[in-house]
Design a protein around this motif. Structure first.
Motif, PDB file in Angstrom:
ATOM      1  N   ARG A  36      28.151 -12.649  46.957  1.00  0.00           N
ATOM      2  CA  ARG A  36      27.307 -13.482  47.833  1.00  0.00           C
ATOM      3  C   ARG A  36      25.875 -12.938  47.882  1.00  0.00           C
ATOM      4  O   ARG A  36      24.912 -13.702  47.846  1.00  0.00           O
ATOM      5  CB  ARG A  36      27.904 -13.547  49.240  1.00  0.00           C
ATOM      6  CG  ARG A  36      29.069 -14.507  49.358  1.00  0.00           C
ATOM      7  CD  ARG A  36      29.407 -14.813  50.817  1.00  0.00           C
ATOM      8  NE  ARG A  36      29.619 -13.616  51.628  1.00  0.00           N
ATOM      9  CZ  ARG A  36      30.782 -12.994  51.803  1.00  0.00           C
ATOM     10  NH1 ARG A  36      31.875 -13.471  51.226  1.00  0.00           N
ATOM     11  NH2 ARG A  36      30.887 -11.921  52.560  1.00  0.00           N
ATOM     12  N   ARG A  37      25.742 -11.618  47.963  1.00  0.00           N
ATOM     13  CA  ARG A  37      24.417 -11.004  48.024  1.00  0.00           C
ATOM     14  C   ARG A  37      23.641 -11.269  46.730  1.00  0.00           C
ATOM     15  O   ARG A  37      22.463 -11.607  46.765  1.00  0.00           O
ATOM     16  CB  ARG A  37      24.539  -9.503  48.275  1.00  0.00           C
ATOM     17  CG  ARG A  37      23.197  -8.855  48.612  1.00  0.00           C
ATOM     18  CD  ARG A  37      23.321  -7.383  48.954  1.00  0.00           C
ATOM     19  NE  ARG A  37      23.678  -6.635  47.745  1.00  0.00           N
ATOM     20  CZ  ARG A  37      24.688  -5.781  47.648  1.00  0.00           C
ATOM     21  NH1 ARG A  37      25.454  -5.534  48.677  1.00  0.00           N
ATOM     22  NH2 ARG A  37      24.929  -5.155  46.515  1.00  0.00           N
ATOM     23  N   ARG A  38      24.334 -11.141  45.595  1.00  0.00           N
ATOM     24  CA  ARG A  38      23.669 -11.408  44.311  1.00  0.00           C
ATOM     25  C   ARG A  38      23.251 -12.865  44.196  1.00  0.00           C
ATOM     26  O   ARG A  38      22.166 -13.176  43.713  1.00  0.00           O
ATOM     27  CB  ARG A  38      24.588 -11.038  43.153  1.00  0.00           C
ATOM     28  CG  ARG A  38      24.653  -9.556  42.917  1.00  0.00           C
ATOM     29  CD  ARG A  38      25.484  -9.243  41.704  1.00  0.00           C
ATOM     30  NE  ARG A  38      25.540  -7.802  41.481  1.00  0.00           N
ATOM     31  CZ  ARG A  38      26.439  -7.214  40.740  1.00  0.00           C
ATOM     32  NH1 ARG A  38      27.370  -7.919  40.135  1.00  0.00           N
ATOM     33  NH2 ARG A  38      26.429  -5.911  40.581  1.00  0.00           N
ATOM     34  N   GLU A  39      24.112 -13.761  44.637  1.00  0.00           N
ATOM     35  CA  GLU A  39      23.802 -15.192  44.598  1.00  0.00           C
ATOM     36  C   GLU A  39      22.601 -15.494  45.494  1.00  0.00           C
ATOM     37  O   GLU A  39      21.687 -16.222  45.104  1.00  0.00           O
ATOM     38  CB  GLU A  39      25.024 -16.015  45.026  1.00  0.00           C
ATOM     39  CG  GLU A  39      24.774 -17.514  45.111  1.00  0.00           C
ATOM     40  CD  GLU A  39      24.464 -18.158  43.770  1.00  0.00           C
ATOM     41  OE1 GLU A  39      23.898 -19.260  43.778  1.00  0.00           O
ATOM     42  OE2 GLU A  39      24.755 -17.553  42.722  1.00  0.00           O
ATOM     43  N   ALA A  44      16.863 -16.686  46.063  1.00  0.00           N
ATOM     44  CA  ALA A  44      15.564 -16.278  46.611  1.00  0.00           C
ATOM     45  C   ALA A  44      14.552 -16.022  45.494  1.00  0.00           C
ATOM     46  O   ALA A  44      13.379 -16.404  45.605  1.00  0.00           O
ATOM     47  CB  ALA A  44      15.722 -15.032  47.471  1.00  0.00           C
ATOM     48  N   ALA A  45      14.998 -15.413  44.405  1.00  0.00           N
ATOM     49  CA  ALA A  45      14.111 -15.151  43.274  1.00  0.00           C
ATOM     50  C   ALA A  45      13.650 -16.466  42.640  1.00  0.00           C
ATOM     51  O   ALA A  45      12.475 -16.621  42.291  1.00  0.00           O
ATOM     52  CB  ALA A  45      14.810 -14.270  42.244  1.00  0.00           C
ATOM     53  N   ARG A  49       9.817 -17.727  42.367  1.00  0.00           N
ATOM     54  CA  ARG A  49       9.188 -18.110  41.098  1.00  0.00           C
ATOM     55  C   ARG A  49       8.656 -19.539  41.158  1.00  0.00           C
ATOM     56  O   ARG A  49       7.567 -19.821  40.657  1.00  0.00           O
ATOM     57  CB  ARG A  49      10.177 -17.951  39.949  1.00  0.00           C
ATOM     58  CG  ARG A  49      10.398 -16.501  39.548  1.00  0.00           C
ATOM     59  CD  ARG A  49      11.201 -16.386  38.270  1.00  0.00           C
ATOM     60  NE  ARG A  49      12.585 -16.809  38.431  1.00  0.00           N
ATOM     61  CZ  ARG A  49      13.590 -16.013  38.764  1.00  0.00           C
ATOM     62  NH1 ARG A  49      13.369 -14.731  38.972  1.00  0.00           N
ATOM     63  NH2 ARG A  49      14.815 -16.482  38.887  1.00  0.00           N
ATOM     64  N   LYS A  50       9.431 -20.443  41.797  1.00  0.00           N
ATOM     65  CA  LYS A  50       8.988 -21.833  41.918  1.00  0.00           C
ATOM     66  C   LYS A  50       7.709 -21.919  42.761  1.00  0.00           C
ATOM     67  O   LYS A  50       6.763 -22.624  42.406  1.00  0.00           O
ATOM     68  CB  LYS A  50      10.096 -22.675  42.562  1.00  0.00           C
ATOM     69  CG  LYS A  50       9.785 -24.145  42.633  1.00  0.00           C
ATOM     70  CD  LYS A  50      10.948 -24.933  43.201  1.00  0.00           C
ATOM     71  CE  LYS A  50      10.637 -26.408  43.272  1.00  0.00           C
ATOM     72  NZ  LYS A  50      11.736 -27.174  43.851  1.00  0.00           N
ATOM     73  N   LYS A  51       7.681 -21.179  43.850  1.00  0.00           N
ATOM     74  CA  LYS A  51       6.507 -21.166  44.728  1.00  0.00           C
ATOM     75  C   LYS A  51       5.289 -20.622  43.979  1.00  0.00           C
ATOM     76  O   LYS A  51       4.180 -21.162  44.091  1.00  0.00           O
ATOM     77  CB  LYS A  51       6.809 -20.301  45.954  1.00  0.00           C
ATOM     78  CG  LYS A  51       5.774 -20.357  47.049  1.00  0.00           C
ATOM     79  CD  LYS A  51       6.247 -19.557  48.246  1.00  0.00           C
ATOM     80  CE  LYS A  51       5.205 -19.497  49.330  1.00  0.00           C
ATOM     81  NZ  LYS A  51       5.632 -18.683  50.468  1.00  0.00           N
ATOM     82  N   GLN A  52       5.490 -19.575  43.195  1.00  0.00           N
ATOM     83  CA  GLN A  52       4.413 -18.985  42.402  1.00  0.00           C
ATOM     84  C   GLN A  52       3.889 -19.993  41.376  1.00  0.00           C
ATOM     85  O   GLN A  52       2.676 -20.137  41.194  1.00  0.00           O
ATOM     86  CB  GLN A  52       4.964 -17.754  41.682  1.00  0.00           C
ATOM     87  CG  GLN A  52       4.015 -16.613  41.577  1.00  0.00           C
ATOM     88  CD  GLN A  52       4.705 -15.380  40.992  1.00  0.00           C
ATOM     89  OE1 GLN A  52       5.852 -15.436  40.557  1.00  0.00           O
ATOM     90  NE2 GLN A  52       4.012 -14.282  40.967  1.00  0.00           N
TER      91      GLN A  52
END
Length: 122
Positions: A36-39, A44-45, A49-52
């Motif tokens: 779950r943490r990795r997902e 979030a990553a 990236r999309k926001k950037q």
């Protein structure tokens, strides 16, 4: 081969115990938590990236608009410079024949209206 030394190219597997970092068996809950943490981290990553990318796209659009505006303003400067040259030449030619500027009485230092304004049609 030497005694007690691994053969060249073999991999040694041994656990190094570090104080306060003892290995404990993984429970299914720990595995689920890790997944779950990795997902969550992956999502979030992706969001980051999309926001950037969106920010970079917006800056590029703004750059394009400013470039176009700059081009338009440079053209306008060119046109106004040409108009200034033309009007300066016209004024110079007019001064040669202007009756108000040629009249000797106009050289008497009396307060009078602007000579150019007097030549303009009313």
């Amino acid at each position: 081969m030497s005694q007690g030394l691994p053969a060249a190219g073999s991999v040694l597997h041994r656990s190094v115990s570090v104080p306060g970092n003892q290995a404990r068996p993984q429970s299914p809950e720990d595995d689920d938590r890790k997944v779950r943490r990795r997902e969550k981290n992956r999502v979030a990553a992706q969001r980051s990236r999309k926001k950037q990318t969106q920010k970079a796209d917006k800056l590029h659009e703004e750059y394009e608009c400013l470039e176009q505006e700059n081009t338009v303003l440079r053209r306008e400067i060119g046109k106004l410079t040409e108009e200034l040259k033309h009007l300066s030449e016209a004024l110079k030619e007019h001064e040669k024949v202007c009756p108000l500027l040629l009249c000797p009485l106009n050289f008497v230092p009396l307060p009078r209206p602007d000579p150019v304004a007097g030549c303009l049609p009313r």
